[in-house]
Design an enzyme around this catalytic site. Structure first.
Site: not given
Ligand SMILES: [Fe+2]
Length: 219
Positions: A101, A140, A148, A151, A153
Site C-alpha cells: 500500500y 500481502y 491476505r 482484495h 477496499h
Molecule cells: Fe487490505
C-alpha cells in the site's frame, strides 16, 4: 422488482444468486441482501493526492503505467429492491501488484510503484454503475501466519443510506479459503463479497470483474 431492474441484474448474471440467497434467509420477499460490511483495515489513504480518477493504472503526468496485470472492475450500486442508486460516492484503495500500500504505516518490504494511483473516488452514473481500471492487487502478509488474499477496499456513501465500508475479493483465489476475515463470514455473505469474472469481449481485452453493491436504506 421492476422488470428493468430485473433485466439489468440478469445481464450482470447476479439475479438468481442474490435473490435466492435472500429468499432462503428472510421473510421479506423480493428484497436483496445488503452487501456485508468489512473492517476498513489499517491502510486507508492518509497522504493527499490530486489524481483520484477511475484509472488507477495511470498517474497524471507520469509517462509509464502501473506494473502488474491491468483489470477492469465494473458494477452497480443499488438499494435492497434492486433499484439503481445514482450519484453514490464509490471510493476504493488497494495494494499494488506486489502487495504494498502507499501508506506510511505499511510494513511490507515489497516495493512501491510510483505509477500506481492506489486510491480512487468516483460517482455512480444514472444507472447506478461505476467502473475502475486498476491492477490485480498482490497478496500481502497481515501477520506471520496470515496472507491476505487479493482484495480491494471499498467505501460507498449516498445520502439516505447507511454508509458501507467493505472489501471486494476475487474468485478462484486459493488464499480466500483461509483468510481470517473472509472465513468469518457466512457462506451466503462470502458470495456477496466475491466479484464475478466476466468473459472477455475480445482476446486482447482486459480481465473484467463485476461487483454489485447493495446499500441499506436508513430507517
Ligand atoms: Fe487490505
Amino acid at each position: 422488482m421492476k422488470s428493468l431492474a430485473r433485466r439489468k441484474l440478469l445481464r450482470l448474471g447476479l439475479l438468481s444468486g442474490v435473490v435466492s440467497i435472500f429468499a432462503a434467509t428472510s421473510g421479506l420477499a423480493k428484497a436483496l441482501l445488503p452487501t456485508p460490511p468489512e473492517t476498513e483495515g489499517p491502510f486507508y489513504p492518509v497522504t493527499p493526492q490530486d489524481d483520484k480518477d477511475f484509472d488507477l493504472t495511470q498517474v497524471t503526468g507520469h509517462k509509464d503505467v502501473a506494473q502488474g496485470k491491468h483489470i477492469m472492475v465494473t458494477g452497480r450500486v443499488m438499494d435492497m429492491r434492486g433499484q439503481p442508486i445514482p450519484q453514490a460516492t464509490v471510493e476504493i484503495w488497494q495494494a499494488n501488484a506486489k502487495g504494498r500500500y502507499r501508506h506510511p504505516g505499511d510494513p511490507n518490504p515489497a516495493p512501491l510503484d510510483p505509477n500506481f494511483q492506489g486510491w480512487a473516488i468516483v460517482l455512480t452514473d444514472k444507472h447506478g454503475e461505476f467502473r475502475f481500471k486498476t491492477v490485480m492487487p498482490g497478496a500481502y502478509p497481515a501477520s506471520k501466519n496470515w496472507m491476505r488474499p487479493p482484495h480491494i477496499h471499498f467505501k460507498v456513501a449516498k445520502e439516505g443510506y447507511a454508509n458501507l465500508t467493505t472489501q471486494m475479493y476475487f474468485p478462484n483465489e486459493a488464499l480466500n479459503e483461509n483468510d481470517l476475515l473472509l472465513s468469518e463470514k457466512k457462506p451466503s455473505e462470502r458470495l456477496l463479497m466475491i466479484a464475478r469474472k466476466k468473459e472477455p469481449s475480445a482476446p486482447e481485452a482486459l480481465d473484467m470483474y463485476e461487483y454489485v453493491i447493495v446499500l441499506e436504506q436508513k430507517p
